[in-house]
Design an enzyme around this catalytic site. Structure first.
Site, PDB file in Angstrom:
ATOM      1  N   HIS A  93       0.858  -1.182   0.000  1.00  0.00           N
ATOM      2  CA  HIS A  93       0.000   0.000   0.000  1.00  0.00           C
ATOM      3  C   HIS A  93       0.894   1.232   0.000  1.00  0.00           C
ATOM      4  CE1 HIS A  93      -2.807   3.001   1.684  1.00  0.00           C
ATOM      5  NE2 HIS A  93      -3.790   2.192   1.341  1.00  0.00           N
ATOM      6  N   CYS A 116      -4.609   2.507  -3.764  1.00  0.00           N
ATOM      7  CA  CYS A 116      -3.353   2.974  -3.158  1.00  0.00           C
ATOM      8  C   CYS A 116      -2.259   1.924  -3.325  1.00  0.00           C
ATOM      9  CB  CYS A 116      -3.539   3.329  -1.682  1.00  0.00           C
ATOM     10  SG  CYS A 116      -4.598   4.748  -1.404  1.00  0.00           S
ATOM     11  N   GLN A 162      -4.420  -5.114   7.059  1.00  0.00           N
ATOM     12  CA  GLN A 162      -5.424  -6.063   6.585  1.00  0.00           C
ATOM     13  C   GLN A 162      -5.371  -7.364   7.383  1.00  0.00           C
ATOM     14  OE1 GLN A 162      -7.780  -5.298   4.484  1.00  0.00           O
ATOM     15  NE2 GLN A 162      -6.943  -3.349   3.807  1.00  0.00           N
ATOM     16  N   LYS A 210     -10.060  -0.198  10.215  1.00  0.00           N
ATOM     17  CA  LYS A 210     -10.294  -1.467   9.528  1.00  0.00           C
ATOM     18  C   LYS A 210     -10.634  -2.588  10.513  1.00  0.00           C
ATOM     19  CE  LYS A 210      -6.924  -0.196   5.965  1.00  0.00           C
ATOM     20  NZ  LYS A 210      -7.819   0.346   4.934  1.00  0.00           N
ATOM     21  N   ASP A 218       3.229  -4.595   7.587  1.00  0.00           N
ATOM     22  CA  ASP A 218       1.971  -3.862   7.495  1.00  0.00           C
ATOM     23  C   ASP A 218       0.847  -4.857   7.741  1.00  0.00           C
ATOM     24  OD1 ASP A 218      -0.381  -2.636   6.755  1.00  0.00           O
ATOM     25  OD2 ASP A 218       0.252  -2.174   4.699  1.00  0.00           O
TER      26      ASP A 218
END
Length: 417
Positions: A134, A375, A214, A237, A211
């Site tokens: 991202h 993104c 998600q 999220k 990251d």
């Protein structure tokens, strides 16, 4: 990502009823929200927790000695404890609250540009990223390329988003200083082999950041089992509020970083001639932190734990299998990413239709999906497309929502195909 806990049965209709926004309609149709990868909706428990904190027990944290400050400080630090438990961190002091995932990436990037000693990024030092990142985990490292002369090295992925560990190993040289990669693609839903990548990075004496914006939503995450140095999540999220994120860091890794921002709370002592800094995590939480947002995030993670993180993942896996099976029947739909164990994040195109038109037509049927480059422009280039549509499923989605998506795609093809 399994935590080994028994998987409870999830009453999805009951869960869905806990999200007030999902009771509304969209253009006269029952709303079907399939954009959770961009931002998830909030259960009543989170809304009530934040509302009650504002109405009955709000004050600034840590420095006050009165009742309201003590209550709010306790709730804020309880949220830190909840995050630590959610990630299986070694201590709540390894959890830094930020203004979001993007802020967390920038914190680490900036600190590495100014840390001094052996951890500072200097001209010619190499940072490994993947093509699945991202932008929030790309642009801060470009800052180091622009301002410090760092070299960005890119790890390719398969068409399904999978990583070749030998190709990853081959990227390391004696100038490699840091690795920053996604734990799960926000476009392809593919899960990164985090434990193995960490082991390879550490074999080369290199710290690694994941990251998890998600991955943290779609299954149990154990940062100690992964053994990563840093891990990032974002509140909005995780069925929590926007304006708050999490940076997990091993204590020794956090202590090696200088402060990112200056102000109140992050100091030990300030004089006219000198300043000394607080210990982590407070060293990185300058000024008034996102108090209500952190409390809301704590409520969201408790809510997920009460439902059962493994149960949520099992439900989402069934939705993923259902939607992929139905999409395979549509010869006018191209799906991107079919990695084993992927999340219910489905990127696709429709023959003869631009993704923006797909999204607009689906919207009029009551189905909300995202369209664009998500993104992730380097990934779009890797897939040889300029954009895709993306349907992303969450805990509150049902098999009826899958059928609504399929019906809407038939209508899209009839209109534009």
């Amino acid at each position: 990502m399994s935590d080994g806990a028994p998987i409870n049965t999830l009453d999805v209709d009951a869960v869905k009823s806990e999200f007030p926004i999902l009771s509304r309609d969209a253009y006269g149709k029952q709303l079907v929200y399939l954009d959770s990868a961009a931002s998830a909706q909030k259960p009543q428990a989170v809304i009530d927790t934040m509302k009650n904190a504002m109405e009955y027990s709000y004050a600034n944290v840590h420095r006050g000695l009165h009742l309201l400050s003590n209550e709010t400080t306790a709730a804020y630090e309880e949220a830190r404890q909840t995050v630590a438990q959610f990630l299986n961190a070694g201590s709540p002091d390894e959890i830094v609250f930020t203004s979001g995932g993007t802020d967390a990436f920038n914190l680490v990037s900036y600190a590495l540009s100014a840390s001094g000693g052996g951890s500072e990024i200097r001209e010619g030092d190499e940072i490994i990223l993947s093509l699945a990142e991202h932008h929030s985990n790309i642009v801060p490292w470009h800052f180091l390329r622009e301002r410090k002369g760092a070299v960005l090295k890119w790890l390719d992925i398969s068409d399904d988003g999978e990583i070749d560990l030998e190709a990853f190993r081959a990227l390391f040289t004696d100038r490699t200083k840091f690795v920053a990669v996604s734990h799960m693609s926000n476009v392809l839903g593919a899960l990164t082999p985090a434990k193995e990548m960490t082991r390879i990075a550490h074999e080369h004496g290199v710290k690694i950041l994941f990251d998890g914006c998600q991955a943290g939503v779609h299954g149990p995450v154990d940062v100690r089992a992964i053994d990563c140095d840093f891990y990032v999540m974002t509140g909005h999220k995780l069925y929590g509020p926007s304006g708050v994120g999490v940076l997990y860091g091993k204590m020794e890794a956090l202590r090696d970083l200088p402060p990112f921002k200056g102000g109140g709370e992050m100091i030990d002592m300030v004089t006219t001639d000198n300043v000394t800094y607080n210990e982590p995590p407070h060293r990185f939480e300058a000024g008034t932190p996102p108090i209500l947002e952190a409390i809301g995030l704590g409520a969201a993670l408790k809510w997920m734990q009460e439902k059962g993180v493994a149960a949520i993942a099992a439900h989402e896996a069934r939705l993923r299998d259902h939607v992929l099976e139905e999409l395979a029947k549509l010869n006018f739909v191209r799906v991107f990413g079919r990695a084993a164990g992927k999340a219910p994040i489905i990127a696709f195109t429709v023959e003869g239709a631009h993704p923006h038109d797909i999204s607009a037509i689906l919207d009029r049927t009551g189905v909300a999906v995202r369209a664009g480059h998500h993104c992730a422009q380097p990934l779009m280039k890797r897939l040889d497309v300029s954009a895709t549509a993306r349907a992303s499923f969450g805990v509150y989605n049902t098999h009826d929502d899958v059928e609504a998506l399929i019906k809407g795609l038939h209508k899209t093809h009839d209109m534009l195909g």
